[in-house]
Each structure stands twice: as C-alpha cells, then as structure tokens.
Design an enzyme around this catalytic site. Sequence first.
Site, PDB file in Angstrom:
ATOM      1  CB  SER A 156      34.874  14.254  -5.571  1.00  0.00           C
ATOM      2  OG  SER A 156      33.815  14.833  -6.321  1.00  0.00           O
ATOM      3  CE1 TYR A 169      32.177  14.838  -1.054  1.00  0.00           C
ATOM      4  CE2 TYR A 169      32.215  15.994  -3.174  1.00  0.00           C
ATOM      5  CZ  TYR A 169      32.250  14.810  -2.442  1.00  0.00           C
ATOM      6  OH  TYR A 169      32.374  13.613  -3.094  1.00  0.00           O
ATOM      7  CE  LYS A 173      35.344  13.040  -1.266  1.00  0.00           C
ATOM      8  NZ  LYS A 173      35.742  11.713  -0.727  1.00  0.00           N
TER       9      LYS A 173
END
Length: 286
Positions: A156, A169, A173
């Site tokens: 991401s 998150y 990633k």
Amino acid sequence: MTQDFLGLDGRVVVVSGAAGGGIGTSVTRMIARAGATVIAVSRSPENLEKHVAPLTAEGLAVVPVAADAATDDGIALVMKEVGRTAGDLHGLVNVAGGAAPSTWMPSTWMPSTRVTRADWRALFTQNLETMFFMSQAVAAELTSQGRPGSIVSISSISGMNSAPLHIGYGTAKAALVAATRTMAVELAGDGIRVNAVAPGVTETPASGTYVDEDAERDRRAIAMGRRGRPEEQAGAILFLLSDLSTYITGQTLLVDGGLNLKWTHLAADNTSLFLKDESFRAAITR
C-alpha cells in the site's frame, strides 16, 4: 505471426483474496483472460459465489476455493487444489489483507498511543502473515518441481510513507515490502521472482465505505486528478507476474496516479499554498 508476451497459457496461478469485488477479482479475471488457470481463494463462500462464480460462467478457467490464507489448514487446502489442477504452477498473487470494514473504527484507525496488542497482531496476521506463509508454500512447491515462477503481493502507499492514525496497517504493509525484498534475494537462484504493488487510493467496494465521491478533492490530491480503478492495479500485477518482467525482482511498484508526488502544501494548480502574492501565482501558472 503473433507472439504471446505474457506467457501464461497452460500455467496455474493462485490468487489469494480473489473474491472481494475489487483488485483481487479484477486480477483474477485478467489473469484468466491471459490464458492461465486461476485458483481463486477467499475465506468467504458467499463472496466466491457473488464475485468469482460469474467469471466461471464466462467460461474462464477459474477454480474457486474457500480457504483462509491466515491458517495452515487453509494454505494446505489451497496447495491440495493446486496439485490436482491441470497445468504448470507458475505463481501467486497475494491480495488478501487490508482492514475489515467492521474493524476500521475504532480498531485500526487511532493514534499510535492507543493501539493495543490485539489490534497490532490482527493487522499483522491479516496483511503480513497471509502474504508470507502463502508465498512460502507456493515457493516451496515451485522449488520442489524445479520450476521458475513469480510472486506478486499487494502492499500500500501507506507502507511506503507515513500512515498517521493507521500505524498498524501501514507498518504491516511496510513489513510486506521488506519480506518481498528478502524473499527475492533468497529465491532468485531458483528462478522465482518476488515483487509487490503499492496501490494509492483505488475505487473498490472496501474503500467505498470510507472514501466519498469528491472530484475536486481528488484533483487536488492526486497528480492524475482521479482515483485508480481495480483493473489498473490488476494490469500492474499482471505485468510483474508475466514474462514481460523476467528481469525484475525485489521491487515494489507504486501504482497511485502520482499521489505520492503531490506535496501536502500544493494547491490544485500545483503552486505552493504558502504563496500569498496572487499576481505571482498567476504569472507562474500562465
């Protein structure tokens, strides 16, 4: 005389996270149309029926598998299906991950001072462990067969920069990118390439739950002036999966429409928001 530069005819590709109706479903369709047989994996039988069954109805070589890539049993089930599918195993696309809509608020969006161990571990399981252990299984099978291959994972833009209020998150990633680089080095001698794609803001069913329609905002924030489409992410994945990229490994390709190029102090016309002399602003944009 034509030449198939993609080179996917007769090959088997696993797509983990194939049935969300976004990037995973788009890349499943694209890979199958390029001639591969796709093992389409999702932990949700309902999503497989909704998003993958129509692909098989089109006549595409897609094999739906209900399995959880976050578990050893789920991975074993996927590899069992690979073993009984006609064709040569070629690769894997890891799309499974993200942050489930039911947990976006408050479990994954919060200041770093409030993140719990449970929040942290859930995001790492969902985004890093699913990628690593699924990749491990496919790589082990490829090496046992003495076959080259390609693994592509979804990171991401949050893993390529800071991710304020979304640290679990973003860090997971970023760890995926690190795992990609290390696996690329270890597996290069076996002819297995390992790469990643880092999407920017993309119009998917998942993102639609928290990103509204605002064309002016998109124009201001993204160099290309719009959000991405799932098939645009799928195209980049297909490139890295295919024989078009046989000398590329250990890389993470940003597919973000230039979102990362736009400094936060830039206005919609790309001039600095700190410019107070409007006549100067007008002069330099003419």
